[in-house]
Design an enzyme around this catalytic site. Structure first.
Site, PDB file in Angstrom:
ATOM      1  N   HIS A 121     -13.901 -38.210 -23.465  1.00 15.79           N
ATOM      2  CA  HIS A 121     -13.058 -39.051 -24.309  1.00 15.79           C
ATOM      3  C   HIS A 121     -13.151 -38.681 -25.787  1.00 15.79           C
ATOM      4  O   HIS A 121     -14.214 -38.347 -26.301  1.00 15.79           O
ATOM      5  CB  HIS A 121     -13.434 -40.523 -24.127  1.00 15.79           C
ATOM      6  N   ASP A 122     -12.002 -38.708 -26.432  1.00 16.33           N
ATOM      7  CA  ASP A 122     -11.879 -38.544 -27.886  1.00 16.33           C
ATOM      8  C   ASP A 122     -12.187 -37.138 -28.385  1.00 16.33           C
ATOM      9  O   ASP A 122     -12.310 -36.934 -29.598  1.00 16.33           O
ATOM     10  CB  ASP A 122     -12.759 -39.560 -28.633  1.00 16.33           C
ATOM     11  N   GLY A 139     -18.389 -36.874 -25.439  1.00 15.89           N
ATOM     12  CA  GLY A 139     -17.410 -37.623 -26.214  1.00 15.89           C
ATOM     13  C   GLY A 139     -17.390 -37.250 -27.682  1.00 15.89           C
ATOM     14  O   GLY A 139     -18.411 -36.918 -28.278  1.00 15.89           O
TER      15      GLY A 139
END
Length: 262
Positions: A121-122, A139
């Site tokens: 994520h991200d 992340g």
């Protein structure tokens, strides 16, 4: 018309360009958008709020757009955005972003992403990168353009790797890697700068010499981080051909959050 294998499951709300090809047993969710010329292999699962650009090759068994592996995630409408002309090999997993960051996991264009790569994520991945088999991005990792990540390499949360840098096979990357540098190992160490990669991308002798000087100032001169930063900034005046390269380095060093590998 869009070429969708009869065994594929494509939600009627998904938006696929008429030139998209979808292989057997693939599953595509309602919030997915796919651009012209992209091919999606057998058994791939594309879900979440995922936008995929043009001319991507997505190989079998990829899982793109799943919710983050983050206990804080509470179903927020976050996204995965993939650019154009990427090769994404078998069993890759890319997750959507989280509300704690910008809410978007982003992959640029013309990337070569080999089997079993995980992009959490991200993450923000630039253009023209190569991620070899089993590279793992935790992340919030940022990769600049033209970065090469060796197979079985793990990158810690929030790490930034600058443009044209290279991490060797089975490395443990837990600090920021400045642009142009070559690193490997566990513990991680700088081995030099990516001179062969720069030559292949058309860097002339003066630009390569300037990059070599930036490497020397950061890693061979015995100067403090701040002293090296100041002297690197001054290189733009003495080597005008490398002004853009110096700007890439100085901007990166100004944004370091985890400290650079030294």
């Amino acid at each position: 018309m869009t070429s969708i294998h009869p065994t594929a499951i494509v939600d009627p709300a998904a938006a696929l360009d008429e030139s998209v090809s979808v292989g057997p047993y693939a599953v595509i969710g309602p919030h997915v958008r796919v651009g012209a010329g992209t091919t999606i292999g057998a058994h791939a699962v594309i879900e979440g709020r995922t936008t995929i650009g043009r001319d991507n090759r997505i190989f079998p068994f990829c899982a793109l757009g799943a919710v983050p592996q983050d206990k804080k995630y509470a179903g927020e409408p976050t996204e995965l955005v993939i650019g154009d002309a990427n090769t994404i090999r078998e069993f890759c997993t890319f997750n959507v972003g989280t509300a704690q960051d910008a809410g978007v996991t982003r992959i640029g264009s013309d990337n070569w992403i080999m089997a079993y790569v995980h992009v959490a994520h991200d993450c923000q991945v630039g253009d023209h990168t190569i991620l070899a088999n089993n590279a793992t991005l935790a992340g919030h990792v940022h990769l600049g353009d033209w970065v090469f990540i060796g197979g079985l390499t793990g990158i810690h949360q929030f790490v930034k790797i600058g443009a044209h840098a290279m991490a060797g096979f089975a490395s443990a990357v837990s600090q920021d890697v400045p642009p142009f540098m070559t690193v490997d190992g566990n513990p991680l160490a700088v081995r030099g700068f990516n001179v062969e990669g720069l030559r292949r991308r058309g860097f002339g002798p003066r630009r390569i010499a300037a990059v070599k000087q930036m490497h020397r100032l950061l890693y061979r001169s015995g100067k403090t981080f701040e002293e090296a930063r100041r002297e690197i900034t001054e290189l733009a005046d003495s080597v005008p051909e490398a002004a853009a390269d110096v700007a890439v380095m100085t901007a990166f060093l100004a944004g370091v959050t985890r400290g650079i590998v030294r």
